[in-house]
Design a protein around this motif. Structure first.
Motif, PDB file in Angstrom:
ATOM      1  N   TRP A 329      -9.094  -2.013  11.018  1.00 52.70           N
ATOM      2  CA  TRP A 329      -9.426  -0.802  11.758  1.00 52.70           C
ATOM      3  C   TRP A 329      -8.600   0.397  11.300  1.00 52.70           C
ATOM      4  CZ3 TRP A 329     -13.600   0.292  14.305  1.00 52.70           C
ATOM      5  CH2 TRP A 329     -14.366  -0.741  14.834  1.00 52.70           C
ATOM      6  N   VAL A 330      -7.368   0.167  10.910  1.00 54.52           N
ATOM      7  CA  VAL A 330      -6.597   1.269  10.337  1.00 54.52           C
ATOM      8  C   VAL A 330      -7.217   1.710   9.017  1.00 54.52           C
ATOM      9  CG1 VAL A 330      -4.370   1.901   9.340  1.00 54.52           C
ATOM     10  CG2 VAL A 330      -4.462   0.682  11.509  1.00 54.52           C
ATOM     11  N   SER A 331      -7.659   0.747   8.197  1.00 49.58           N
ATOM     12  CA  SER A 331      -8.344   1.098   6.955  1.00 49.58           C
ATOM     13  C   SER A 331      -9.639   1.847   7.240  1.00 49.58           C
ATOM     14  CB  SER A 331      -8.638  -0.175   6.151  1.00 49.58           C
ATOM     15  OG  SER A 331      -7.442  -0.857   5.822  1.00 49.58           O
ATOM     16  N   VAL A 335     -10.752   5.701   5.993  1.00 48.28           N
ATOM     17  CA  VAL A 335     -12.026   6.010   5.346  1.00 48.28           C
ATOM     18  C   VAL A 335     -12.784   7.069   6.150  1.00 48.28           C
ATOM     19  CG1 VAL A 335     -14.270   5.059   4.719  1.00 48.28           C
ATOM     20  CG2 VAL A 335     -12.199   3.772   4.208  1.00 48.28           C
ATOM     21  N   PHE A 336     -12.772   6.925   7.468  1.00 52.36           N
ATOM     22  CA  PHE A 336     -13.483   7.879   8.308  1.00 52.36           C
ATOM     23  C   PHE A 336     -12.827   9.260   8.246  1.00 52.36           C
ATOM     24  CE2 PHE A 336     -14.571   9.744  12.474  1.00 52.36           C
ATOM     25  CZ  PHE A 336     -15.950   9.690  12.381  1.00 52.36           C
ATOM     26  N   PHE A 449      -2.832  11.225   2.249  1.00 50.77           N
ATOM     27  CA  PHE A 449      -3.577   9.995   2.488  1.00 50.77           C
ATOM     28  C   PHE A 449      -2.949   8.791   1.780  1.00 50.77           C
ATOM     29  CE2 PHE A 449      -6.588  12.653   4.478  1.00 50.77           C
ATOM     30  CZ  PHE A 449      -7.504  11.861   5.150  1.00 50.77           C
ATOM     31  N   PRO A 450      -2.686   8.822   0.468  1.00 49.74           N
ATOM     32  CA  PRO A 450      -2.054   7.652  -0.172  1.00 49.74           C
ATOM     33  C   PRO A 450      -0.675   7.338   0.395  1.00 49.74           C
ATOM     34  CG  PRO A 450      -3.047   9.087  -1.812  1.00 49.74           C
ATOM     35  CD  PRO A 450      -3.063   9.840  -0.532  1.00 49.74           C
ATOM     36  N   ALA A 451       0.135   8.378   0.642  1.00 50.18           N
ATOM     37  CA  ALA A 451       1.482   8.132   1.165  1.00 50.18           C
ATOM     38  C   ALA A 451       1.427   7.480   2.543  1.00 50.18           C
ATOM     39  CB  ALA A 451       2.257   9.442   1.224  1.00 50.18           C
ATOM     40  N   SER A 452       0.529   7.934   3.391  1.00 56.80           N
ATOM     41  CA  SER A 452       0.418   7.353   4.732  1.00 56.80           C
ATOM     42  C   SER A 452      -0.061   5.911   4.671  1.00 56.80           C
ATOM     43  CB  SER A 452      -0.540   8.188   5.583  1.00 56.80           C
ATOM     44  OG  SER A 452      -0.093   9.526   5.690  1.00 56.80           O
ATOM     45  N   TYR A 453      -1.011   5.619   3.801  1.00 60.26           N
ATOM     46  CA  TYR A 453      -1.540   4.252   3.715  1.00 60.26           C
ATOM     47  C   TYR A 453      -0.493   3.297   3.142  1.00 60.26           C
ATOM     48  CZ  TYR A 453      -5.140   0.682   3.261  1.00 60.26           C
ATOM     49  OH  TYR A 453      -5.881  -0.466   3.400  1.00 60.26           O
ATOM     50  N   ILE A 454       0.271   3.734   2.175  1.00 64.15           N
ATOM     51  CA  ILE A 454       1.343   2.890   1.629  1.00 64.15           C
ATOM     52  C   ILE A 454       2.396   2.630   2.704  1.00 64.15           C
ATOM     53  CG2 ILE A 454       3.231   2.831  -0.047  1.00 64.15           C
ATOM     54  CD1 ILE A 454       1.414   4.367  -1.967  1.00 64.15           C
ATOM     55  N   PHE A 455       2.735   3.631   3.474  1.00 67.60           N
ATOM     56  CA  PHE A 455       3.710   3.460   4.557  1.00 67.60           C
ATOM     57  C   PHE A 455       3.188   2.470   5.601  1.00 67.60           C
ATOM     58  CE2 PHE A 455       5.496   4.879   8.666  1.00 67.60           C
ATOM     59  CZ  PHE A 455       6.840   4.621   8.400  1.00 67.60           C
ATOM     60  N   PHE A 456       1.913   2.556   5.930  1.00 68.62           N
ATOM     61  CA  PHE A 456       1.318   1.604   6.869  1.00 68.62           C
ATOM     62  C   PHE A 456       1.384   0.172   6.335  1.00 68.62           C
ATOM     63  CE2 PHE A 456      -2.676  -0.807   7.446  1.00 68.62           C
ATOM     64  CZ  PHE A 456      -2.480  -1.234   8.742  1.00 68.62           C
ATOM     65  N   ASN A 457       1.088  -0.022   5.054  1.00 65.88           N
ATOM     66  CA  ASN A 457       1.144  -1.361   4.473  1.00 65.88           C
ATOM     67  C   ASN A 457       2.559  -1.927   4.497  1.00 65.88           C
ATOM     68  OD1 ASN A 457      -1.426  -2.575   2.904  1.00 65.88           O
ATOM     69  ND2 ASN A 457      -1.582  -0.350   3.014  1.00 65.88           N
ATOM     70  N   LEU A 458       3.544  -1.105   4.251  1.00 70.18           N
ATOM     71  CA  LEU A 458       4.920  -1.598   4.303  1.00 70.18           C
ATOM     72  C   LEU A 458       5.286  -2.094   5.697  1.00 70.18           C
ATOM     73  CD1 LEU A 458       6.736   1.127   2.136  1.00 70.18           C
ATOM     74  CD2 LEU A 458       6.154  -1.228   1.488  1.00 70.18           C
TER      75      LEU A 458
END
Length: 465
Positions: A329-331, A335-336, A449-458
């Motif tokens: 859902w975060v992914s 995307v949304f 967007f990339p920085a936030s998604y990488i932070f979420f994955n960590l």
């Protein structure tokens, strides 16, 4: 009778008598018959043969009432149990159960089955004797289905020793309930239990225990599952209480399973991550390419929806959030948001074009020149460059309407000089102009967007792994 007839009859009878007394010759078969050893003529005593007169039974089954337990009215009879797990067939997350095939063995002593034996050897029987004697009424608690194998015959063995000790073994496949917690799915570990208990006899009549402690549970080394790693098997026991009947001894076969993550990485996590990264491609597409950016955004949203639906279809409908739900859902939100980002860019572009249209209407004489110049100025220059083109230094701050008016006036007065300078810039710095032709929101989105998604994955993998 004439004399001649009597003589013929006498000779015929004499010939028949002589032929009958001659030894018969054996037919030649080409084989030499060897003399049989003398010990083969000795017959072994058949203990199962019923003699004439009063029959003598090996087990005095008919002399006792086996509907009652051994030592009825006395202390509880101890019944030892050991189990050998043959296979762990399946684990179902949807039904929350597991299927196991095992050898279940009971040990107890029944003096009513004692017999005399000179060699002190035990006797082994099949399942037909089980119906005639007393056996423990052990059942599987929380079982959904179970059966005793019957190919080619009932897989039941009964072994009786001369002193009355009994070994009762059977091969069973049981499907039992397993309460699973999917809050960390698919990075989870599950602990399931198979519970054994006497159905009718309380702890005052039957004492059920593991015969050899932890050594009472044996497992096949080849047991494996496609989605789980079997970490350990162990046994426990405790008392179970029923308000209407009393206390019962209950035995537990506990095993811990850890899920393999590689399957879900390939089928869920990697596709979801690639869809998020694919949605970022729209930040590098020209904002005027409406069909390209809209199609890309809708495709990634629909793909994420399909992935979420496929994962939930193979899971029970639990009322709490699973770990995989958080990631998907975060992914999906990322995307949304990329689609909403383009909606914002397109709206701001429309507002800017509307302002340019008002400027052209305000200066109708400069319509042709304004059209050619504003197309080049649209998003291509910073505010300081636009002010300098209008004859103002960078320190001087103008309003948006004043800046646009002075740009148009300046272009009208010195159109030829500015056209030559802009032509040189177009040839020398094409890449810089392509980058500057993108809206400011796209520029920030390429980094945020990339920085936030990488932070979420960590954070995600550090918490759930």
């Amino acid at each position: 009778m004439p004399y001649f007839t009597r003589l013929i009859l006498f000779l015929f009878c004499l010939m028949v008598l002589v032929e009958s007394r001659k030894p018969k010759r054996k037919r030649w078969t080409g084989q030499v018959e060897m003399p049989k050893p003398s010990h083969l003529y000795k017959k072994n005593f058949d203990v199962t043969k019923i003699r004439k007169g009063k029959p003598q039974q090996l087990l005095r089954v008919d002399e006792h009432d086996f509907s009652m337990r051994p030592a009825f009215g006395g202390p509880a009879i101890p019944v030892g149990v050991d189990v050998q797990v043959e296979s762990l067939d399946s684990i179902s997350e949807v039904d929350m159960d597991f299927t196991m095939t095992l050898y279940l063995r009971h040990y107890w002593k029944d003096e009513r089955l004692a017999f005399s034996s000179a060699s002190n050897k035990s006797m082994t029987f099949d399942g037909r004797l089980v119906k005639k004697i007393w056996v423990p009424d052990v059942f599987f608690v929380h079982s959904k289905r179970s059966f005793t194998h019957d190919t080619t015959t009932d897989n039941i063995m009964l072994r009786v020793f001369p002193d009355g000790h009994v070994l009762y073994s059977m091969r069973i496949t049981v499907t039992a309930m397993c309460n699973m917690d999917f809050s960390h799915f698919p990075l989870d570990s599950q602990t399931c239990s198979l519970e054994l208990e006497s159905y009718a006899y309380t702890d005052e009549d039957l004492m059920l225990y593991w015969k050899n402690g932890d050594e009472s549970l044996k497992t096949d080394e080849k047991i494996s599952l496609s989605q789980f790693l079997i970490q350990k098997f162990h046994t426990t026991s405790r008392l179970a209480f029923y308000s209407s009947t009393g206390w019962y001894n209950r035995l537990y076969i506990n095993f811990t399973l850890r899920r393999h993550i590689f399957f879900f990485l390939l089928q869920t996590y990697f596709p979801a991550t690639l869809m998020v990264m694919l949605s970022w491609v729209s930040f590098w597409i020209d904002r005027r390419a409406v069909p390209a950016r809209v199609s890309l955004g809708i495709t990634t949203v629909l793909t994420m929806t399909t992935i979420i639906t496929g994962v939930n279809a193979s899971m029970p409908r639990v009322s709490y959030v699973k770990a995989v739900d958080i990631y998907l859902w975060v992914s999906f939100v990322f995307v949304f948001l990329s689609v909403l980002e383009y909606a914002a860019v397109n709206y701001l572009t429309t507002v800017q074009e509307r302002k340019e249209r008002k400027l052209r209407e305000k200066f109708p004489g400069m319509c042709g020149m304004l059209h050619s110049k504003t197309m080049m100025l649209d998003g291509s220059y910073s505010e300081s460059e636009a002010n300098s083109l209008a004859g103002y230094p960078r320190s001087h701050i103008l309003t948006e309407e004043e800046r646009q008016d002075k740009i148009v006036v300046h272009l009208g007065l010195s159109g030829d000089a500015n056209a030559a300078r802009k032509k040189g810039l177009l040839k020398g710095q094409m890449g810089f102009r392509i980058f500057q032709n993108t809206h400011a929101i796209d520029k920030y989105s390429r980094l945020i967007f990339p920085a936030s998604y990488i932070f979420f994955n960590l954070i995600y993998w550090s918490v759930f792994s």
